[in-house]
Design an enzyme around this catalytic site. Structure first.
Site, PDB file in Angstrom:
ATOM      1  N   GLU A  62       0.842  -1.223   0.000  1.00 20.73           N
ATOM      2  CA  GLU A  62       0.000   0.000   0.000  1.00 20.73           C
ATOM      3  C   GLU A  62       0.865   1.257   0.000  1.00 20.73           C
ATOM      4  O   GLU A  62       0.676   2.173   0.789  1.00 20.73           O
ATOM      5  CB  GLU A  62      -0.933  -0.001   1.220  1.00 20.73           C
ATOM      6  CG  GLU A  62      -1.586  -1.351   1.476  1.00 20.73           C
ATOM      7  CD  GLU A  62      -2.549  -1.372   2.664  1.00 20.73           C
ATOM      8  OE1 GLU A  62      -2.185  -0.870   3.744  1.00 20.73           O
ATOM      9  OE2 GLU A  62      -3.659  -1.885   2.499  1.00 20.73           O
TER      10      GLU A  62
ATOM     11  N   CYS B 277     -10.517  -0.394   7.767  1.00 19.12           N
ATOM     12  CA  CYS B 277     -10.125   0.980   8.082  1.00 19.12           C
ATOM     13  C   CYS B 277     -10.912   2.014   7.282  1.00 19.12           C
ATOM     14  O   CYS B 277     -11.219   3.100   7.781  1.00 19.12           O
ATOM     15  CB  CYS B 277      -8.625   1.161   7.821  1.00 19.12           C
ATOM     16  SG  CYS B 277      -8.104   0.614   6.188  1.00 19.12           S
TER      17      CYS B 277
HETATM   18 ZN    ZN Z   1      -8.324   2.229   4.630  1.00 18.45          ZN
END
Ligand code: ZN
Length: 641
Positions: free
Chosen positions: A315, A411
């Site tokens: 990420e 998240c």
């Molecule tokens: Zn996230």
């Protein structure tokens, strides 16, 4: 503490238009559905376990911990979002839900202030032993943000006192004093949370702690290496392969960073905290590093949709200009991080390009994270999807070609909720001499200027329409400055004051109207929105020869729902006029773009030398933020020209 730039959320109302509709959708649908998800009440969705974990840790029920190290942070972000919602309008049922879960959190908290259900239930002996991977201080940061939001919304100290005890424990544990650990978190978040706590309580010691965490990061000897040796843990986790400690922005001290590195959400949260600290403590020398990093991001690392972090593996940020549309990770949280950093940069310096980046992230990458009906979410936001190819190419289980109700690592959903429930913070900035409007949305705002209360109504159908009208009503005539942002994509903004056209100087992307304001004064801002073809720097190799369509802040895409499959065969001739047309029946009402183009026909062999046969085709582009609301299918932002 610095001059508070945020208006209380209770003083900002979004009442009509696109953003207000999206916020209403979160308020009425997403927030209650997310509460169901956190309570494991959505059949077929991935299990959250968040409320269960807290109740078990509080001794209210038997059971085992479910989820990841950082599971508590999903709940914390939801509490923050729900608190912002309460700040806007009372909701006794929601307030009772909050009181209930906050009581459980208080019960779960250890006598020393510790609160993290994973470590309390699963690894009680290993507190603070793996700061690199375990997100312990990150979770604490989200709890602190929730506590501040709940206090500011309700005036209740129930959660604030819990998080102050937690922050005090963190302050006793970490630092450069005798017996303290010189650590910091592998995932930044607590830094910006501590700044919020300092501002809410007026306690400078929380600023000191935030500054310590930022300053200590990446110093040598490296804390994470020493900590890993102590654990006897020689192997780096998978997401740190290739970039090592830079994945965590911890290879060098933060003041030496010149390009964004590592995990994108972490980088953006760090930058947000650095901007906060640079404002609170100009002597800290963080301002220069902030500016360098922010301008590097805008110049070399941001997608046309406003997202960052192109690399799915970890990420992460990639090398400059490596912005492939089809492999784009562009996590929803990372684009929210862009907004968080941008808004804080604007507190340091009003700069049009910064507000443009905030607006671009909001209207494109962030809003794409939420379905039109408010029930499902994207974690990953590529700019080009062929469902079968996308599914195979990404090994990451978070890549979905359709939005889903929840994630095992969830998240993003509560992050979108807290962002849309706190839009007032992003839209307006309070200044010593008046008010700055960063984002335009229909509604009402109340502020104090020169000691006088001012009410202002905003009439607009932005971003579909070009005009924004401000009706100003001070309680009595008062001098103040109203600063209005003129977006970078607009090259011919016009202003009228009480019906008369006026010339207003534009300084760094903001027009400043300073005068003696009286009730009934009306300012109209017109921001012409021609359709534009956006071309990337040639170093963005993956989109060479292609254009993106943009009108105002909205970036468009082609969808299979309008064209059938094989969107790569569609060509927009360079001379074709692209026409904007309002379509009230499509995707909740939006402006679509249409042009006469071509579709190349399939060839009879894989490679051939002649020109491709082609036939006329109408190209129809819809806002990227609204894609994937008409079933699964192909999508592409960058169109062949
Ligand atoms: Zn996230």
């Amino acid at each position: 503490m610095s001059f508070p730039s945020a208006l209380p959320l209770s003083d900002v109302r979004f009442e009509h238009g696109f953003l207000a509709d999206r916020a209403r959708c979160v308020r009425e649908t997403s927030l209650p559905r997310q509460w169901d998800a956190l309570n494991d009440r959505i059949p077929g969705a991935e299990r959250s376990g968040c409320v269960h974990n807290v109740q078990v840790a509080a001794g209210e029920k038997p059971g085992e911990f479910h989820g990841l190290f950082w599971q508590d942070s999903d709940l914390a972000k939801w509490i923050e979002a729900a608190s912002y919602r309460l700040a806007a309008a009372p909701d006794p049922a929601l307030e009772r839900e909050l009181d209930g879960i906050i009581a459980s959190l208080a019960k779960a908290q250890g006598p020393d202030g510790y609160l993290n259900t994973y470590f309390q239930l699963v690894e009680p002996g290993n507190r603070w032993a793996n700061l690199r991977d375990a997100h312990e201080l990150y979770v604490a940061g989200h709890l602190i943000e929730a506590g501040v939001a709940h206090f500011e919304a309700t005036g209740k100290r129930s959660l604030l006192d819990v998080v102050i005890r937690l922050a005090d424990l963190v302050a006793r544990t970490f630092g450069r004093g005798p017996g303290q650990r010189r650590g910091y978190c592998g995932h930044e978040e607590i830094e910006l949370a501590l700044v919020k706590l300092a501002r809410a309580t007026g306690e400078a010691r929380f600023l000191d702690l935030a500054a310590y965490f930022v300053d200590e990061r990446g110093q040598s000897p490296n804390y994470f290496e020493a900590e890993a040796r102590l654990r006897g843990d020689e192997k780096l986790p998978w997401h740190m392969h290739h970039d090592g400690l830079a994945t965590l922005q911890a290879a060098t001290p933060v003041r030496t960073l010149t390009e964004p590195v590592g995990h994108a959400v972490r980088m953006m949260y760090l930058l947000a905290a650095m901007a906060d600290l640079a404002r609170e403590r100009p002597e800290s020398g963080l301002g220069g590093a902030c500016d360098r990093l922010w301008h590097a991001i805008l110049a070399r690392h941001v997608y046309v949709t406003g997202g960052v972090g192109s690399e799915p593996y970890g990420e992460k940020f990639c090398e400059p200009f490596d912005l492939p549309p089809d492999r784009a990770y562009a996590e929803t949280c990372a684009a929210i991080g862009v907004m968080m950093a941008a808004r804080r940069m604007l507190d340091r310096r009003r700069e049009g390009a910064t507000a443009d980046a905030m607006e671009r992230a909001l209207y494109n990458n962030v809003l794409a994270g939420l379905s039109l009906d408010g029930t499902t979410y994207f974690y990953v936001n590529p700019l080009e999807v062929i469902p079968a190819v996308t599914r195979r190419r990404f090994e990451c289980h978070l890549v979905k070609t359709q939005r889903v109700p929840w994630f095992g690592c969830a998240c993003c959903p509560p992050n979108v909720a807290r962002l849309l429930m706190s839009l007032g913070y992003y839209a307006y900035g309070r200044e010593a001499d008046g008010l700055t409007v960063h984002l335009y949305a229909g509604g009402r705002v109340r502020f104090v200027a020169g000691g006088t209360e001012v009410r202002m109504a905003v009439q607009t159908d932005y971003p579909w329409e070009e005009t924004v009208t401000f009706s100003v009503a001070p309680a009595s005539p008062v001098n103040f400055s109203l600063r209005l942002r003129v977006p970078g994509w607009c090259r011919s903004a016009k202003f009228t004051l009480n019906g008369e056209q006026i010339n207003v100087a534009i300084d760094s992307g903001y027009a400043c109207l300073s005068r003696l304001w009286q009730a009934g004064d009306q300012v109209t801002l017109t921001l012409p929105m021609p359709v534009e073809r956006v071309r990337a720097d040639p170093r963005v190799a993956a989109v060479a020869g292609r254009v993106a369509l943009q009108r105002g802040p909205i970036v468009y895409c082609l969808e299979e729902a309008d064209h059938g499959p094989d969107l790569a065969a569609l060509v927009l001739p360079s001379e074709a006029a692209v026409v904007a047309r309002g379509d009230p029946g499509l995707l909740g009402g939006c402006v679509v773009l249409e042009a006469a183009g071509w579709r190349e026909s399939e060839r009879d062999r894989l490679y051939s030398t002649g020109p491709a046969p082609r036939r006329p085709a109408t190209l129809r582009a819809v806002p990227y933020a609204l894609w994937a609301n008409r079933g699964e299918g192909e999508m592409r932002v960058w169109i062949r020209e």
